[in-house]
Design a protein around this motif. Structure first.
Motif, PDB file in Angstrom:
ATOM      1  N   MET A 224      42.202  37.599  38.281  1.00  0.00           N
ATOM      2  CA  MET A 224      41.629  38.417  39.356  1.00  0.00           C
ATOM      3  C   MET A 224      40.752  39.486  38.726  1.00  0.00           C
ATOM      4  SD  MET A 224      42.598  37.261  42.123  1.00  0.00           S
ATOM      5  CE  MET A 224      43.860  36.637  43.189  1.00  0.00           C
ATOM      6  N   LYS A 225      39.692  39.838  39.412  1.00  0.00           N
ATOM      7  CA  LYS A 225      38.764  40.795  38.819  1.00  0.00           C
ATOM      8  C   LYS A 225      38.131  41.638  39.905  1.00  0.00           C
ATOM      9  CE  LYS A 225      34.729  40.359  36.281  1.00  0.00           C
ATOM     10  NZ  LYS A 225      33.732  39.451  35.692  1.00  0.00           N
ATOM     11  N   MET A 226      37.751  42.832  39.543  1.00  0.00           N
ATOM     12  CA  MET A 226      36.982  43.700  40.440  1.00  0.00           C
ATOM     13  C   MET A 226      35.635  43.949  39.774  1.00  0.00           C
ATOM     14  SD  MET A 226      38.220  44.920  43.242  1.00  0.00           S
ATOM     15  CE  MET A 226      39.749  45.255  44.084  1.00  0.00           C
ATOM     16  N   THR A 227      34.566  43.806  40.524  1.00  0.00           N
ATOM     17  CA  THR A 227      33.254  44.119  39.966  1.00  0.00           C
ATOM     18  C   THR A 227      32.656  45.265  40.751  1.00  0.00           C
ATOM     19  OG1 THR A 227      33.009  41.773  39.754  1.00  0.00           O
ATOM     20  CG2 THR A 227      31.110  43.082  39.190  1.00  0.00           C
ATOM     21  N   THR A 228      32.046  46.179  40.058  1.00  0.00           N
ATOM     22  CA  THR A 228      31.390  47.286  40.742  1.00  0.00           C
ATOM     23  C   THR A 228      29.885  47.118  40.600  1.00  0.00           C
ATOM     24  OG1 THR A 228      33.233  48.580  39.957  1.00  0.00           O
ATOM     25  CG2 THR A 228      31.441  49.781  41.005  1.00  0.00           C
ATOM     26  N   VAL A 229      29.217  47.065  41.730  1.00  0.00           N
ATOM     27  CA  VAL A 229      27.753  47.015  41.730  1.00  0.00           C
ATOM     28  C   VAL A 229      27.309  48.262  42.480  1.00  0.00           C
ATOM     29  CG1 VAL A 229      25.712  45.744  42.414  1.00  0.00           C
ATOM     30  CG2 VAL A 229      27.771  44.509  41.765  1.00  0.00           C
ATOM     31  N   GLY A 230      26.729  49.204  41.754  1.00  0.00           N
ATOM     32  CA  GLY A 230      26.392  50.477  42.385  1.00  0.00           C
ATOM     33  C   GLY A 230      27.678  51.175  42.795  1.00  0.00           C
ATOM     34  N   THR A 231      27.799  51.470  44.091  1.00  0.00           N
ATOM     35  CA  THR A 231      29.022  52.127  44.558  1.00  0.00           C
ATOM     36  C   THR A 231      29.955  51.133  45.225  1.00  0.00           C
ATOM     37  OG1 THR A 231      27.858  52.649  46.577  1.00  0.00           O
ATOM     38  CG2 THR A 231      27.929  54.370  44.875  1.00  0.00           C
ATOM     39  N   ASN A 232      29.517  49.874  45.284  1.00  0.00           N
ATOM     40  CA  ASN A 232      30.331  48.883  45.991  1.00  0.00           C
ATOM     41  C   ASN A 232      31.241  48.136  45.020  1.00  0.00           C
ATOM     42  OD1 ASN A 232      28.925  49.536  48.326  1.00  0.00           O
ATOM     43  ND2 ASN A 232      27.321  48.039  47.831  1.00  0.00           N
TER      44      ASN A 232
END
Ligand SMILES: *[C@@H]1O[C@H](CO)[C@@H](O)[C@H](O)[C@H]1NC(C)=O
Ligand SMILES: *[C@@H]1O[C@H](CO)[C@@H](O)[C@H](O)[C@H]1NC(C)=O
Ligand SMILES: *[C@@H]1O[C@H](CO)[C@@H](O)[C@H](O)[C@H]1NC(C)=O
Ligand SMILES: *[C@@H]1O[C@H](CO)[C@@H](O)[C@H](O)[C@H]1NC(C)=O
Length: 457
Positions: A224-232
């Motif tokens: 499982m992973k979380m990616t941050t693009v900008g503030t999202n």
């Protein structure tokens, strides 16, 4: 009295249950009465179909949970030049739509219905590594459970980018990633989960991939992973698909023939150095090897430098070196036969040192035997003559040979000395030949061992 009380309680219980039942029944958005007799009434679903443009939630602060799983059904192609893996997979997604529930008791026990997916909201799950147009066939259906869970499966021909490392070709294993993510929904709106255990996915895929193609599915791992693009922030599931190449084709077509050619090249050192056909034989081998390389070129990966290319280059250079060695020895022998220059002192003492204990030139012996039987006594260990000859000889000898060869050859003593020099040169050439052969074998053994060790790591 007791009976009456009990009766009363029973009545109340019944009433409460009835009310509860009615209450629950009232919350089902779909009235499915009559579906079992007259078929589905489209009007009952119209409200849901009209909402398909929006995420199906009653409270927009609650994220939609989408559980995914897939079955990898075929690995069609792995292109090392474009770094692409083409595979086929069935993607399954399960999510919850609160507007599409009904009471199965009211409609003759209908527990699930299939609905054309163009009427439903679909999660926009995509695969980050996907490098092609989505060729999902139109007109797919989804199963809808009476409790509002929607199960949607679609087949995908997937061309995904994959970091391929072909260094170990043809014994290479690749580790391709498939990152499932929502295209627009951030983690506040969509949370991804697993529909199946990853071991189960791996096992099913291994059973389904029945083709005996070039690639074997080793296993699938997941993270499982979380990616941050900008503030999202986006929720992601990363699958690692480990595949292994079946090397048999390449071993039989590439490694075995080239090893045979190198073995023949090594054995051709046993052709006597005096014979005229050692060099042509090696040239033929070299030619054959080049033809082999040309023919097998399209079996090799085009990009990168796999170890096998290094191995081929090594084999080719060994053949070239052995040909050069043969030319050199032939030249030495020719020199010895026509006009032997005086033997340098160091070479002579080396020769003496080498031949007297008879330890370093066992290969020389048989070859020398067939060429110079008559020159036998010349290289006996006790002889002092060569030293004298080399010690004081060079000046006058050169003068004799270059100045007046005719007069020199008439003298029997000079003739004997020349014969002796010739025999020394022949002996020296043979020694050089066997020494270079040993070096060649040593280099061959080390390089092949290195390549094999590298392949095994
Ligand atoms: C469902 O519709 C039928 C008629 O089609 C109606 O008789 C019934 O009362 C409705 N049930 C509910 C719970 O609204
Ligand atoms: C919507 O969900 C949020 C978070 O779960 C909750 O705090 C809020 O009270 C909910 N709103 C309603 C109207 O139920
Ligand atoms: C997704 O999986 C989780 C854990 O397995 C489960 O609790 C949840 O109910 C599932 N959600 C759906 C929509 O199936
Ligand atoms: C594939 O690569 C990932 C990360 O680079 C690693 O965690 C995983 O163990 C690898 N899988 C295999 C089978 O090598």
């Amino acid at each position: 009295m007791e009976r009456g009380w009990l009766h009363g309680e029973g009545f109340f219980l019944c009433l409460i249950l009835h009310l509860l039942h009615q209450g629950r029944g009232g919350t089902f958005p779909i009235n499915c009465s009559g579906f079992d007799q007259h078929g589905v009434n489209p009007a009952a679903f119209q409200a849901v179909f009209d909402r398909k443009a929006f995420r199906p939630v009653t409270n927009f602060s609650v994220p939609t949970h989408v559980n995914i799983s897939f079955t990898l059904s075929a690995i069609l192609e792995v292109d090392a030049r474009l770094q692409l893996m083409t595979s086929f997979l069935w993607l399954n997604m399960v999510w919850y739509n609160p507007f599409i529930r009904w009471n199965p008791e009211e409609c003759g026990g209908i527990k699930k219905l299939s609905i054309a997916t163009e009427n439903l909201w679909l999660p926009d799950i995509f695969i980050e590594e996907f490098m092609d147009m989505d060729q999902t066939p139109p007109g797919l259906m989804a199963y809808v459970n009476s409790d509002g869970h929607i199960k949607y499966s679609k087949p995908m021909r997937m061309v995904s980018i994959c970091k391929l490392d072909i260094f170990y070709f043809p014994f290479d294993e690749q580790n391709c990633t498939l990152t499932f993510s929502s295209f627009i929904y951030t983690v506040e709106n969509m949370v991804l989960g697993m529909e199946q255990d990853v071991q189960e996915i791996s096992k099913t895929s291994q059973n389904v991939v029945w083709s005996k193609g070039e690639w074997v599915l080793q296993g699938i791992h997941q993270r499982m992973k979380m990616t941050t693009v900008g503030t999202n922030e986006y929720n992601q599931i990363v699958f690692y698909v480990a595949i292994r190449r079946r090397p048999t084709l390449y071993v039989i077509n590439l490694l075995v023939p080239s090893s045979f050619l190198v073995a023949i090249d090594a054995l051709s050192f046993y052709l006597p150095a005096e014979s005229e056909n050692r060099a042509p034989f090696k040239i033929t081998l070299l030619l054959g090897y080049n033809v082999f390389l040309l023919m097998m070129n399209d079996l090799l990966p085009i990009s990168g430098t796999p170890l096998i290319s290094v191995y081929f280059a090594l084999c080719l250079s060994l053949m070239v070196v052995s040909l050069l060695e043969t030319i050199f020895i032939t030249y030495l022998l020719h020199l010895a036969a026509t006009q032997p220059p005086p033997l340098p002192r160091w070479l002579h003492s080396l020769l003496l040192h080498c031949t007297s204990p008879r330890k370093c030139c066992p290969v020389v012996a048989p070859q020398r035997g067939n060429s110079g039987q008559d020159l036998g006594p010349a290289h006996l260990p006790g002889t002092k003559e060569p030293v004298e000859l080399v010690g004081k000889g060079p000046g006058p000898r050169e003068a004799e040979l270059s100045g007046c060869p005719g007069s020199a050859s008439t003298q029997p003593e000079d003739e004997a000395q020349k014969q002796h020099l010739v025999s020394l040169w022949v002996q020296c050439s043979h020694m050089m030949d066997s020494l270079l052969f040993r070096l060649y074998l040593l280099f061959l053994a080390t390089s092949i061992t290195t390549v094999i060790v590298l392949w095994n790591t």
